[in-house]
Structures are given as structure tokens and as C-alpha cells.
Design an enzyme around this catalytic site. Structure first.
Site, mmCIF file in Angstrom:
data_model
loop_
_atom_site.group_PDB
_atom_site.id
_atom_site.type_symbol
_atom_site.label_atom_id
_atom_site.label_comp_id
_atom_site.label_asym_id
_atom_site.label_seq_id
_atom_site.Cartn_x
_atom_site.Cartn_y
_atom_site.Cartn_z
ATOM 1 N N THR A 36 -6.739 -0.851 10.061
ATOM 2 C CA THR A 36 -6.493 0.125 11.131
ATOM 3 C C THR A 36 -6.368 -0.502 12.514
ATOM 4 O O THR A 36 -7.274 -1.169 12.999
ATOM 5 C CB THR A 36 -7.562 1.236 11.172
ATOM 6 O OG1 THR A 36 -7.880 1.666 9.845
ATOM 7 C CG2 THR A 36 -7.024 2.429 11.959
ATOM 8 N N ARG A 59 -9.417 19.863 8.841
ATOM 9 C CA ARG A 59 -8.324 20.077 9.783
ATOM 10 C C ARG A 59 -8.507 21.392 10.529
ATOM 11 O O ARG A 59 -9.171 22.317 10.041
ATOM 12 C CB ARG A 59 -6.969 20.063 9.067
ATOM 13 C CG ARG A 59 -6.601 18.683 8.547
ATOM 14 C CD ARG A 59 -5.116 18.536 8.277
ATOM 15 N NE ARG A 59 -4.798 17.158 7.933
ATOM 16 C CZ ARG A 59 -4.448 16.231 8.821
ATOM 17 N NH1 ARG A 59 -4.381 16.554 10.111
ATOM 18 N NH2 ARG A 59 -4.175 15.007 8.447
ATOM 19 N N ARG A 77 0.844 -1.208 0.000
ATOM 20 C CA ARG A 77 0.000 0.000 0.000
ATOM 21 C C ARG A 77 0.875 1.252 0.000
ATOM 22 O O ARG A 77 1.795 1.377 0.801
ATOM 23 C CB ARG A 77 -0.901 0.002 1.235
ATOM 24 C CG ARG A 77 -1.662 1.296 1.493
ATOM 25 C CD ARG A 77 -2.518 1.163 2.738
ATOM 26 N NE ARG A 77 -3.183 2.396 3.103
ATOM 27 C CZ ARG A 77 -2.858 3.181 4.133
ATOM 28 N NH1 ARG A 77 -1.821 2.843 4.905
ATOM 29 N NH2 ARG A 77 -3.541 4.263 4.395
ATOM 30 N N LYS A 110 -13.584 2.986 0.692
ATOM 31 C CA LYS A 110 -13.359 2.965 2.133
ATOM 32 C C LYS A 110 -14.615 3.481 2.846
ATOM 33 O O LYS A 110 -15.056 4.598 2.600
ATOM 34 C CB LYS A 110 -12.148 3.829 2.485
ATOM 35 C CG LYS A 110 -10.843 3.304 1.896
ATOM 36 C CD LYS A 110 -9.702 4.287 2.014
ATOM 37 C CE LYS A 110 -9.245 4.496 3.440
ATOM 38 N NZ LYS A 110 -8.019 5.349 3.497
#
Length: 719
Positions: free
Chosen positions: A638, A421, A380, A580
Site C-alpha cells: 500500500t 460502507r 495480484r 492481511k
């Protein structure tokens, strides 16, 4: 008492003799901690001699190989369930919450899977003894357990336990199993056990009824010991309370109803059914062939006045609207030699694929070769970091190593994707946020690199977020999670189209450019940024990568847009799209996303922020099962072996997390920082491979095939 390193029935008998030698010791229950291979080998005799068992994963994880711990846990729990003995699962269940207000993704699924395995109780150690969030960790554990219980198919579980109970059953066990079946058939709200010994409610709990088991007794210690048994709620009677006549029992039921409502255990209303177990009173001189015949089971319907009505005919107690579809299934088989014999499956071929993330710890030729040898299937490339030139150097080295080894390992580009963010801060100095303080959050959009937040002494605190439509998307009561969820802000008021006022819920220092999540909120950001489009067309397609993983996919239209971008570049048509699933909107629209995608990634990182932690294990199982039925490949990602970034051995939660992902039906598991930046990249891949291979040994292929075929839409197409 929980006794460490029990290795034989003789050990338990010695502990019992020590307890019996002291006043009051006879009523103390013995919990045998199984911690090593000898305890596993002699488990049957230990189980028979003990009152309860503890799966002591701390030392067990050192005494046997890590890949065997999940198998041992399942075997210990299943045997205890069949024997009707309570069992506790312990060690490193929510260990990260010693210092963090949110558990890791591995811990979320570890707790849920312990419940699904059949544990009666879960244990917290340092989390409550020394942790920063003792109350929060207990409420998190409670929520994880409660949500996992919602996944249990009570009928299948009951049939499994009854079918595996040695026959013929003794009278009391037959009556108790029949009581559970009657309670499920009549959709009873509770099972009431009137007892002095606790034997009958223990056998009722053995069959895992989905309703509470109300244990009514005059024995104070028995009420406390109910705390270890599945589903039991102890209710203490006054010593003078009589339960000998029918009227006594009926009066007692009314007391129990009032108590359960006051304690928020269960609301027993008129018209609800209840199953009652108690001992029939007999004259002192009356002889009985055996004592079990005194146990009586009745099914009652509660009423406004008079005695509860005894159910004499079958009744439909559940409306069609209350029926739930079970979308999760797991078939396993396991024997002792699978755990103890390391060579039994020496030539067993692992089927679960391993995705490894490239990074400084592994991207030289030697280490890439080591990862391939250890079991890597896909490399990945994380495009949240680096540039095209740097990634191309890694890609060329990887292909050179693959060619030398004759490997067909694939490549995957993971997009940076849309993100929110925090903005910059005045003088670039972090600010200290205090629990309970007011804060102004401003939607500054693309100017977040120019905006400067601040905290004034005795004045206001203001920060910026890069999401333009923040004030149009959230509403009062929503949460804003900052810096990987370490800071929570509750939205109190939308003051303008660019500003809102909120309250900080916990104390923490906030820095610049920290990530932000908006749980339960549909975020209106394009699935691909300009950078992502450039990465897909001028790197993935140009250099003929095999897969792209697209972040924050929220609809089939997002997938179709990604496909059009890829098809717009030479070579892009052959690149597979992995969507995802990371937030509530992706979950809501999963069916359409699944149909449009080539594959799916259970992206537990942001998902663990976007939905409550206790929902993540449920989401993982649903996503995997639906992908299996659709015949689409799926990757679980994850924090799978995150502790191995710095440690040569995974935590107990991580061991079981990987194994249960395989049992859930994942096609592949993914490593992120473990291989990109960790100290043990080769070891972590070999550990992952061993965990996957051992988990695959538990799969009952026939049952799994039947489940998938039965749930595949009919008629099937010819191919």
C-alpha cells in the site's frame, strides 16, 4: 543559515567569511545542504567545516538515481552522528498533508525511519507554508518522531557511536560519552549541562541519550540553537546568575526542576537521578595542562531538602516491570562507492520479490511481458473489482506470457473481504458536512443500498452505515472515519441499538458508498463474505492459483475457516493463505494468526486508518521481525510508490519507504494502483526493483543471521 548546493569545504569557508564580515554573523551557525553527487563525494571535508548538515532530498532526488537516495541519507546521517554534528532530513516528508488530513503510508514510515537513521531534526516545507492543515501536520510529525524514538535501543546505539568515534578521544568528548553511559546505567531522568559555548551538550547529544539534555545557559542564541540538536532543551538564565559554587549549582537544579515540570518537559522527583556537567571554577592565575580538564561530571540523586546526594555506588533504578523487549533490529553496512558507483553491484541478484496488481494499464500480453522483464514476481488479482470471466481472461493471458518466457511467476487472489460502507443519499446528491455539526449515524446493515441519507437545511443530518452491530461495537469517544479517513466523526451518544449521535470534526463533502473505518474497535463481521467463498472455491481453487490474500483477518480461527473453505474445493489444499493484518485486533492476536498462516501481508491501507499514523511504522517493523523469526514470508503493501501513478519519479518519502521495508526484512513489496491504473507500469516495477536491490546491498548478512538465530526458540528442531 542553510546554504544550497555546497560542494566543498571551501564553499563553507567562503560562507563563514561572508557572515563574519557582518556584525553578529560570527554566532550564526552554517548548515550545508547536500544536494548532488559532488557534495556526496566531498562530504567528509564539508562535514568537518560545517556546523550542521541538511539532507536536501529535493534536488538530490534529481541529481542521483532514486534508488541511491535512501543509501545517501543513511550515510550522511551516520557520518554526522559520529562527528557529533547535527543533521536535518528534509523534503517531501509529509507532502500529502498539504491537501489531506492524514499522511500516506510511505510518509509515515519515511519519518520514522529518518529518526531511526539518527536524524536530529526533520523539516516541513509546503506542508506548513501553503498547506490546509499546518497545525495538524506538525502534531502528526511530532507524534511520528516520538513513537519512532520508542523503538531505539539506546545501549546498542551508544556502543555503535562510541566504537566508531576516532580514538583516542579528547578529554571533553571522553567525559561527555562517560556522562551518557552513567546516565543510562543509573537510569537518570535527565542530563543537565551548564554551558556558555554549547560544546559539551553537543557532544552529549552525539551519543543519543534516551533522556532529555537540559542545556542551561545565559546565552539567548544558544538556547535557540538547541532546537536543532537531538534531545536538547534550552533553558535561559538571567545574565547575573552565578554557577561558580556547589551551592549555586544545587540552587540552579531546583530552578530547573520547577521549570521542567511547568513546561511539561520532565518531572524530576525526589529520588530521581540526574547527571550534571559543568566547568569547575579555577583561580585566574591557576595553570591547567589543557582546558578540557575543567569539565566535571557528577551523578546526583534529587532529595527533598539539602544538597542532592552524589551517587557513589551502583544503584538499580529500573524495576523489572519497566524493562522492554526489543523486537526490531536492523543491521546495515554502507560505503561511498555503494552510492556513487552504479556498476559496483551490477551482477548482484535481487532477493526481494515484487507483487504487481493487474489492471487496465497492464493486463494485455505486451505489458504483462514487460512487467515480468522489469522484475515482477507475482501477479495480484484484486477481487474487489471485476467478475470471474474478466479475471479468467487476464489469468489465461498471463500464463501464456509466462510460458513463452519460461517464467514461473505466481498468481495471487486478493479477496474483497468484509467492509463497512456508507449508505445511499437522497437523490444521489453528495452532502456537505461542516466541522462541529451534529450528525445521526444509523446502522442499516444489508439495506444500505436502499436507505437514503440526507442533510436538511436548519435541521438534522442523517447517514447510514452497512455495519449491523455499529451501536454495540462503538462507545462514546470512538472515531468513525469515512471516505479513506478524509472525514472524522466523534461518537457522542448511543441513542438506541440502531442509532448514535456524533460530531463532525472536519468539513468535507460526503458521497455514497464510501468506505468506513472504526479505529480501535473490534468489528464483528465474518472474515469471508458469500462472494469471497465463491471466489476462493470457484476461481482460486478451480484455476489453481498459488496464493489467496484474506482481508481483515483477526484471529487464528479466521485462518482456519479460510483453510476449510479452500479444502472444500478441488485443488484448494495447495493454495497458500496470506493473512492481511489491517486493524488493532489483528495486531493484538498476531502471534496466533502468524502460526496459522502460510504468509502475512502488512496491509497498510486500512491499517493507516484503524490505528494512529504514528503507530504504523512500529507495527510494520514488529510484524516483519516476528515473521522473519518464525520463518514465514511477509509482504509489505500500500502506497509504496503511489506518486508514480501519475509521475515518472517517486517522492523522496517513497524512495526511503521501499528501502526501509527491505531493511526491516520484508520478503516482498506490493504495487497496487501503480501497475493497475498508472501511466508508467513498466517503469514503476523497474524503479521498485532498483530500490530493493540497492537496499539489499546495505544488509550486513552476518549480523542479521546472528540476530535471527539468537531469537529463534531453542532447542531448534533437527530440520
Amino acid at each position: 543559515v542553510a546554504a544550497s548546493f555546497v560542494q566543498s569545504a571551501a564553499d563553507v569557508q567562503f560562507i563563514r567569511s561572508v557572515l563574519n564580515g557582518a556584525k553578529g554573523g560570527e554566532s550564526v551557525k552554517i548548515i550545508s545542504k547536500i544536494e548532488n553527487a559532488e557534495g556526496l563525494r566531498r562530504y567528509d571535508e564539508i562535514l568537518e567545516a560545517s556546523d550542521g548538515i541538511m539532507v536536501a532530498r529535493g534536488d538530490m532526488g534529481m541529481e542521483i538515481p532514486p534508488e541511491k537516495v535512501p543509501l545517501a541519507q543513511k550515510m550522511l546521517i551516520t557520518k554526522a552522528n559520529i562527528a557529533g554534528k547535527f543533521i536535518i532530513t528534509a523534503t517531501q516528508m509529509l507532502e500529502s498533508m498539504i491537501n489531506s488530513p492524514r499522511p500516506t503510508r510511505a510518509e509515515m514510515t519515511d519519518v520514522a525511519n529518518a529518526v531511526l537513521d539518527g536524524t536530529d531534526a526533520v523539516m516541513l516545507s509546503g506542508e506548513t507554508a501553503n498547506g490546509q492543515f499546518p497545525e495538524l501536520v506538525v502534531s502528526t510529525m511530532a507524534a511520528l518522531c516520538q513513537n519512532a524514538e520508542e523503538m531505539v535501543d539506546a545501549d546498542k546505539l551508544y556502543n555503535f557511536l562510541r566504537n566508531h568515534t576516532p580514538k583516542p578521544m579528547m578529554g571533553v568528548e571522553a567525559i561527555c560519552s562517560g556522562a551518557v553511559q552513567t546516565a543510562m546505567d543509573s537510569k537518570a531522568k535527565a542530563i543537565l549541562c551548564i554551558t556558555t559555548s554549547g560544546r559539551a551538550p553537543a557532544l552529549v547529544s552525539k551519543f543519543r541519550p534516551p533522556m532529555p539534555v537540559l542545556v542551561v545557559t545565559t546565552e539567548p542564541q544558544l538556547v535557540k540553537q538547541c532546537r536543532s540538536m537531538f534531545g536538547q532543551v534550552g533553558i535561559l538564565l538571567k545574565p547575573s546568575t552565578s554557577t561558580s559554587s556547589e551551592d549555586d549549582v544545587h540552587n540552579l537544579i531546583e530552578e530547573v526542576r520547577a521549570y521542567c515540570k511547568a513546561m511539561d518537559i520532565v518531572d524530576l522527583r525526589d529520588g530521581d537521578s540526574m547527571v550534571v556537567l559543568n566547568r569547575r571554577s579555577v583561580a585566574r592565575d591557576q595553570a591547567l595542562p589543557y582546558d578540557d580538564q575543567r569539565l566535571v561530571m557528577k551523578a546526583l540523586v534529587l532529595g527533598e531538602s539539602g544538597n542532592p546526594e552524589i551517587i557513589s555506588t551502583p544503584r538499580q533504578m529500573l524495576s523489572e516491570g519497566a524493562q522492554r523487549t526489543i523486537i526490531y533490529h536492523r543491521s546495515t553496512k554502507l560505503s561511498m562507492d555503494t552510492i556513487i558507483d552504479d556498476n559496483k553491484y551490477k551482477y548482484f541478484t535481487r532477493k526481494t520479490k515484487i507483487v504487481c496488481t493487474a489492471g487496465p494499464a497492464c493486463w494485455d500480453e505486451a505489458n504483462l511481458g514487460n512487467l515480468l522483464d522489469a522484475g515482477m514476481s507475482v501477479l495480484r488479482f484484486n477481487f474487489s473489482h471485476g467478475d470471474h470471466a474478466g479475471h479468467l481472461q487476464v489469468l489465461e493471458r498471463f500464463r501464456k506470457v509466462c510460458a513463452a518466457k519460461g517464467s514461473t511467476a505466481a498468481t495471487l487472489l486478493d479477496t474483497k473481504g468484509p467492509e463497512i460502507r456508507t449508505a445511499m443519499l437522497r437523490d444521489h446528491k453528495p452532502i456537505s458536512l461542516e466541522a462541529g455539526q451534529s450528525i445521526i449515524v444509523e446502522a442499516v446493515g444489508a439495506k444500505y443500498m436502499e436507505f437514503e441519507g440526507y442533510k436538511e437545511e436548519g435541521g438534522e443530518t442523517r447517514i447510514g452505515l452497512s455495519y449491523d452491530k455499529l451501536c454495540q461495537s462503538v462507545k462514546p469517544g470512538n472515531l468513525i472515519l469515512l471516505s479513506d479517513g478524509s472525514i472524522s466523526v466523534r461518537v457522542d451518544e448511543i441513542t438506541s441499538d440502531r442509532e448514535l449521535r456524533g460530531t463532525v470534526l472536519n468539513s468535507k463533502v460526503l458521497g455514497e458508498r464510501k468506505n468506513c473505518n472504526l479505529p480501535g474497535v473490534k468489528v464483528e463481521i465474518p472474515v469471508l463474505t458469500e462472494k469471497d467463498i465463491d471466489d476462493l472455491q470457484n476461481f482460486a481453487a478451480k484455476h489453481k492459483m498459488d496464493f489467496v490474500a484474506a482481508s481483515f483477518v483477526q484471529s487464528a480461527a479466521d485462518v482456519q475457516f479460510i483453510r476449510s473453505v479452500l479444502n472444500g474445493a478441488k485443488g484448494g489444499e495447495s493454495v497458500k493463505i496470506i493473512s492481511k493484518i489491517e486493524n488493532a485486533e489483528g495486531l493484538r492476536r498476531y502471534d496466533e494468526i502468524l502460526e496459522a498462516s502460510d504468509g502475512i501481508m502488512v496491509a497498510r491501507g486500512d491499517m493507516g486508518m484503524e490505528i494512529p499514523p504514528e503507530k504504523v511504522p512500529l507495527a510494520q517493523k514488529m510484524l516483519i521481525t516476528k515473521a522473519n523469526i518464525a520463518g514465514k514470508f511477509i509482504i509489505t503493501a500500500t502506497q509504496m510508490l503511489e506518486s508514480m501513478i501519475n509521475s515518472p519519479r517517486p517522492t523522496r518519502a517513497e524512495m526511503t519507504d521501499v528501502a526501509n521495508a527491505v531493511l526491516d526484512g520484508t520478503d516482498a513489496v506490493m504495487l497496487s494502483g501503480e501497475t493497475a491504473n498508472g501511466q508508467f507500469p513498466e517503469l514503476v516495477v523497474s524503479t521498485m526493483a532498483a530500490l530493493c536491490q540497492n537496499a539489499e546491498e546495505m544488509v550486513d548478512a552476518d549480523k542479521l543471521y546472528n540476530f535471527l538465530r539468537n531469537h529463534t526458540p531453542k532447542p531448534m528442531m533437527g530440520v
